[in-house]
Design an enzyme around this catalytic site. Sequence first.
Site, PDB file in Angstrom:
ATOM      1  N   VAL A 218     -12.949  -5.033   2.072  1.00 26.48           N
ATOM      2  CA  VAL A 218     -12.431  -3.463   2.485  1.00 26.48           C
ATOM      3  C   VAL A 218     -11.677  -3.793   3.299  1.00 26.48           C
ATOM      4  O   VAL A 218     -11.909  -3.851   4.637  1.00 26.48           O
ATOM      5  CB  VAL A 218     -13.675  -2.580   2.719  1.00 26.48           C
ATOM      6  CG1 VAL A 218     -13.410  -1.326   2.486  1.00 26.48           C
ATOM      7  CG2 VAL A 218     -15.275  -2.192   1.053  1.00 26.48           C
TER       8      VAL A 218
ATOM      9  N   GLY B 262      -0.407  -2.467   6.571  1.00 26.48           N
ATOM     10  CA  GLY B 262      -0.553  -3.116   6.770  1.00 26.48           C
ATOM     11  C   GLY B 262      -1.844  -4.648   6.279  1.00 26.48           C
ATOM     12  O   GLY B 262      -2.430  -4.179   5.812  1.00 26.48           O
TER      13      GLY B 262
ATOM     14  N   THR C  41       0.810  -1.198  -0.485  1.00 25.70           N
ATOM     15  CA  THR C  41       0.233   0.175   0.340  1.00 25.70           C
ATOM     16  C   THR C  41       0.672   1.334  -0.238  1.00 25.70           C
ATOM     17  O   THR C  41       1.503   1.192   0.567  1.00 25.70           O
ATOM     18  CB  THR C  41      -0.529   0.137   0.930  1.00 25.70           C
ATOM     19  OG1 THR C  41      -1.194  -1.149   1.210  1.00 25.70           O
ATOM     20  CG2 THR C  41      -1.653   1.541   1.338  1.00 25.70           C
TER      21      THR C  41
HETATM   22  N1  ASP Z   1      -3.832  -2.159   4.978  1.00 23.74           N
HETATM   23  C1  ASP Z   1      -4.132  -2.852   3.337  1.00 23.74           C
HETATM   24  C2  ASP Z   1      -5.190  -3.806   3.276  1.00 23.74           C
HETATM   25  O1  ASP Z   1      -5.672  -4.325   4.273  1.00 23.74           O
HETATM   26  C3  ASP Z   1      -2.894  -3.675   2.666  1.00 23.74           C
HETATM   27  C4  ASP Z   1      -1.647  -2.817   3.024  1.00 23.74           C
HETATM   28  O2  ASP Z   1      -1.313  -2.428   3.633  1.00 23.74           O
HETATM   29  O3  ASP Z   1      -0.134  -3.402   1.996  1.00 23.74           O
HETATM   30  O4  ASP Z   1      -5.856  -3.072   2.430  1.00 23.74           O
END
Ligand code: ASP
Length: 358
Positions: free
Chosen positions: A250, A273, A221
């Site tokens: 989501v 995360g 992300t």
């Molecule tokens: N936080 C994001 C999610 O759970 C994933 C990520 O941070 O890579 O959709």
Amino acid sequence: MKRALFPFLILSMLSLAGCMQADADQTLAAELAIGKTAIVIHGGAGTILKANMTDETEAAYRAKLEEALRAGHVILEEGGASLDAVIAAVQIMEESELFNAGKGAVFTSEGTNELDAAIMDGATRNSGAVAGLKRVKSPIALARVVMEKSPHVMMIGMGAETYAEDNNLEMVENSYFYTERRFRSLQRALEREAEASSSLPFDASVQYDLPLSPNGDKFGTVGAVALDADGNIAAGTSTGGMTNKKFGRVGDVPVIGAGTYADNRTAGISATGHGEYFIRGVVAYDIASRMDYAGEDLNTAADAVVMDKLGELGGTGGIVALDRTGAIAMPFNTEGMYRGYIDVDGNMEILIYGPGDE
Ligand code: ASP
């Protein structure tokens, strides 16, 4: 005589008061970093180890993070708004296949890409969030349109896409987001899931916690937090979510207060995360609240929430944050996190690995 002195006395008092006010303003400005700018970004957290990284890949990540930082910083230095800086930095990472946002987003269990994003204006606490997008090229751009043009905070799926079209945002086919690397990650995750479920004894009453994707690229992300010369903080985050997520899932990114939050009085925060834990821990808002209610400084609050509370819940990931004095925090409890900042003194730093692994 008295009459002649009176206006003079009044003027002297006014000018003394004016000087005192100017001094107070200067102290406040120095403390709040008014007139100074800063930006901090992340490109995801996870099992990012130097041992698994080629020099070429590391250089590519560093170059893209620097490009994103500079794109945001130049806007701030020219007197632009923190919201514009956040959008510029995030869009550079959305357009890069290196990150799990925009092009290069991870796949759902159905082999599609569904994107989420959010942006928040710390001056007004207005915010815009979008989820489950399949055809909007820049989810962060749509989040801003939702914030500024709609009466809503959050829009999802087809309705959000129609709103994007109505507002002339660039639309793409879902295949635009395809990258071979992320597709292979999905195949690996599906194989592991099949292996795990075939080795489990069947019991319909048990909720098996099957891995979404335990390899290094499950996160990725992107996010940015900026402080502009007017003292306004903005935060934005954009993601493809997690590999092998159920379609319709989501994450925390578009949940205001979980993965994204900004308030000029405290801080701007963007997270990355395992989203389910960030939602359950209301991570971003928890950091801001500790600063607000308990008077903690940014780093104390961010460390307590990410290193202690999130970990105790079983969550992995990290955050980047910036407060109104220009202080920066970037804690994470994973092996690494793509991250970088340009601080109020113009110093730039780009980091990837955890302590001891740089
Ligand atoms: N936080 C994001 C999610 O759970 C994933 C990520 O941070 O890579 O959709």
